[in-house]
Design an enzyme around this catalytic site. Structure first.
Site, PDB file in Angstrom:
ATOM      1  N   GLY A  78       0.838  -1.194   0.000  1.00  0.00           N
ATOM      2  CA  GLY A  78       0.000   0.000   0.000  1.00  0.00           C
ATOM      3  C   GLY A  78       0.872   1.243   0.000  1.00  0.00           C
ATOM      4  N   CYS A  88      -8.337  22.380  18.167  1.00  0.00           N
ATOM      5  CA  CYS A  88      -8.111  22.769  19.560  1.00  0.00           C
ATOM      6  C   CYS A  88      -7.516  21.636  20.388  1.00  0.00           C
ATOM      7  CB  CYS A  88      -9.426  23.252  20.164  1.00  0.00           C
ATOM      8  SG  CYS A  88     -10.029  24.666  19.259  1.00  0.00           S
ATOM      9  N   TYR A 144      -2.122   6.593   3.796  1.00  0.00           N
ATOM     10  CA  TYR A 144      -2.620   6.754   5.165  1.00  0.00           C
ATOM     11  C   TYR A 144      -2.768   8.237   5.533  1.00  0.00           C
ATOM     12  CZ  TYR A 144      -1.206   1.877   5.022  1.00  0.00           C
ATOM     13  OH  TYR A 144      -1.055   0.569   4.648  1.00  0.00           O
TER      14      TYR A 144
HETATM   15  N1  LLP Z   1      -1.873  -6.139   4.189  1.00  0.00           N
HETATM   16  C1  LLP Z   1      -2.352  -6.120   5.442  1.00  0.00           C
HETATM   17  C2  LLP Z   1      -3.037  -7.301   5.968  1.00  0.00           C
HETATM   18  C3  LLP Z   1      -2.171  -4.963   6.232  1.00  0.00           C
HETATM   19  O1  LLP Z   1      -2.633  -4.949   7.478  1.00  0.00           O
HETATM   20  C4  LLP Z   1      -1.492  -3.837   5.699  1.00  0.00           C
HETATM   21  C5  LLP Z   1      -1.313  -2.621   6.500  1.00  0.00           C
HETATM   22  C6  LLP Z   1      -1.027  -3.910   4.365  1.00  0.00           C
HETATM   23  C7  LLP Z   1      -1.225  -5.079   3.650  1.00  0.00           C
HETATM   24  C8  LLP Z   1      -0.323  -2.777   3.687  1.00  0.00           C
HETATM   25  O2  LLP Z   1       0.922  -2.523   4.249  1.00  0.00           O
HETATM   26  P1  LLP Z   1       1.905  -1.434   3.584  1.00  0.00           P
HETATM   27  O3  LLP Z   1       2.370  -1.974   2.245  1.00  0.00           O
HETATM   28  O4  LLP Z   1       1.136  -0.183   3.397  1.00  0.00           O
HETATM   29  O5  LLP Z   1       3.002  -1.295   4.560  1.00  0.00           O
HETATM   30  N2  LLP Z   1      -1.980   3.861   9.361  1.00  0.00           N
HETATM   31  C9  LLP Z   1      -0.606   3.407   9.492  1.00  0.00           C
HETATM   32  C10 LLP Z   1      -0.335   2.160   8.678  1.00  0.00           C
HETATM   33  C11 LLP Z   1      -1.219   0.984   9.030  1.00  0.00           C
HETATM   34  C12 LLP Z   1      -0.915  -0.242   8.197  1.00  0.00           C
HETATM   35  C13 LLP Z   1      -1.822  -1.355   8.543  1.00  0.00           C
HETATM   36  N3  LLP Z   1      -1.741  -2.498   7.693  1.00  0.00           N
HETATM   37  C14 LLP Z   1       0.332   4.550   9.109  1.00  0.00           C
HETATM   38  O6  LLP Z   1      -0.138   5.654   8.818  1.00  0.00           O
HETATM   39  O7  LLP Z   1       1.538   4.389   9.159  1.00  0.00           O
END
Ligand code: LLP
Length: 414
Positions: free
Chosen positions: A276, A343, A372
């Site tokens: 992602g 705030c 995100y």
């Molecule tokens: N697959 C699963 C099952 C996941 O839980 C996640 C991310 C991904 C794929 C994608 O991972 P990536 O390629 O994006 O690292 N809100 C947080 C990040 C939460 C990620 C949760 N899971 C932030 O802003 O850093």
């Protein structure tokens, strides 16, 4: 490739001056590069070479229909974690046969919708979930393909809120119990148990823990196959982290995937990966306008029109996002906190940051905000959510209108 660069002191995203977008679309506003998103997706896709694979973009990172459509047209699969994400992917023209459904708390209606759509596989996180998918598949008169998500008990070395692969985390089933679970699961007649999946965390800068998890998953697959299970695919989790600071070092997508392919060689497995952040993160910025400057005690504040409701990562994870003036002035730098109008003292976008002096009305670009960012935004303080813009070569279009006050109260009853 970084889509952000100065040309004659004006900050551009690809071929478009960000000042133009800020002037016409207003601020705060997320801006994404279609070219960078597609390049990142293709880097994953091409790195697999002859290894059978599907790159399933993790919709949670940025779920705007414009971006999903771009990726669907490029042939991407999708990793979803809710009925809402399924709805978006189908609406954007995504191929249901390339959808993997992850998540610890799938509801009856979400599973029903995924069965109706004919998704590729459920990444199943517990035995009760397995039983529910079996019962619902029976009702649909079909067999549902499932992979058990195992928890490999590997430390991903990332922020503790986004680390998922230790036994203390809520995700998956304990890898040491997996064989027994597969044995019990094969009694469910409405399931095709053909895969194993894992995910150990996000913002991963070091591929080593991922490869350790992959090794553990492949060992499990060998053992399951020896017991006669027809395991055909392995889902190896999310993608790489991204460089939020100029000095952050990330491995290349191609070297990361090459390490996986090395391990998959000769095993006859179809691989899926769910990146992602590394697809959309560096492809986007959040544009914001300086409202005021003020000094209290020895603190200098730059108050801007974007806030924690627009980008919560600094407040929630103490995340660092680079901030660049949209017009380079050569003004001397000083240390400031960049804060929003919400705030709360926790409403900051940068702390003690060396920034060139900026004046009210100046625009700033908060970098690496494509992942995100908007998806975690809210209406806190009754702030309408920001607009989103997609840059395609030298043109741009709004892919989500800025919310209005009517949008804020839609569905509410006096
Ligand atoms: N697959 C699963 C099952 C996941 O839980 C996640 C991310 C991904 C794929 C994608 O991972 P990536 O390629 O994006 O690292 N809100 C947080 C990040 C939460 C990620 C949760 N899971 C932030 O802003 O850093």
């Amino acid at each position: 490739m970084n889509p952000i660069a100065y040309r004659e002191r004006a900050l551009f995203l690809d071929q478009v001056p960000l000042a133009d977008i800020a002037a016409k679309a207003g601020t705060p506003c997320y801006v994404y590069s279609a070219q960078a998103i597609l390049e990142n997706y293709r880097a994953y896709d091409e790195a697999f070479g002859s290894q059978p694979h599907t790159v399933c973009y993790a919709v949670k990172a940025n779920s705007n229909l414009g971006i999903l459509k771009l990726l669907a047209q490029a042939g991407a699969g999708f990793d979803i974690v809710s009925g809402g994400e399924l709805y978006r992917v189908l609406k954007a023209g995504g191929d249901p046969k390339k959808i993997v459904f992850s998540g610890v708390g799938k509801t009856v209606s979400e599973i029903d919708a995924a069965l109706t759509a004919g998704i590729y596989v459920f990444n199943c996180e517990s035995e009760p979930e397995l039983a529910l998918i079996d019962a619902l598949a029976h009702r649909h008169g079909i067999q549902a393909r499932v992979a058990m998500r195992v928890n490999p008990d590997v430390d991903a070395a990332t922020h503790h809120y986004i680390s998922t692969g230790r036994l203390a985390h809520k995700f998956g089933i304990d890898i040491s119990e997996a064989e027994a679970v597969y044995e019990r699961a094969c009694q469910n007649e409405n399931l095709l148990i053909e895969g194993v999946s894992c995910h150990i965390g996000s913002q991963l800068m070091n591929p080593e823990p991922v490869m350790e998890a992959v090794d553990r998953v492949l060992t499990l697959i060998d053992r399951l196959r020896m017991k006669g299970f027809d395991i055909r695919h392995a889902d190896l989790g999310g993608g790489l982290g991204v460089a939020y600071k100029p000095e952050d070092a990330t491995p290349t997508i191609s070297s990361f995937i090459a390490q996986m392919c090395e391990r998959l060689k000769g095993r006859g497995l179809h691989a899926t990966i769910e990146p992602g952040r590394s697809i959309v993160g560096a492809a986007g910025v959040l544009l914001t306008r300086v409202l005021y400057r003020k000094t209290t005690g020895d603190k200098n504040f730059v108050v801007v029109d974007a806030a924690m409701n627009d980008l919560i990562r600094p407040a929630l994870y103490s995340a660092y996002h680079d901030i660049l003036p949209v017009r380079e002035t050569g003004a001397p730098k000083s240390k400031v906190d960049v804060v929003g109008p919400v705030c709360e003292t926790g409403d900051f976008l940068a702390k003690d940051r060396e920034l060139p002096e900026v004046m009210p009305g100046d625009m700033l670009a908060i970098c690496t905000a494509g992942a995100y960012g908007f998806v975690q935004s809210s209406n806190y303080n009754s702030r309408p959510r920001a607009a989103e813009v997609l840059v395609e070569e030298n043109s741009w279009r709004v892919i989500r209108k800025r919310e209005t006050y009517e949008d804020l109260v839609r569905g509410e009853v006096e």
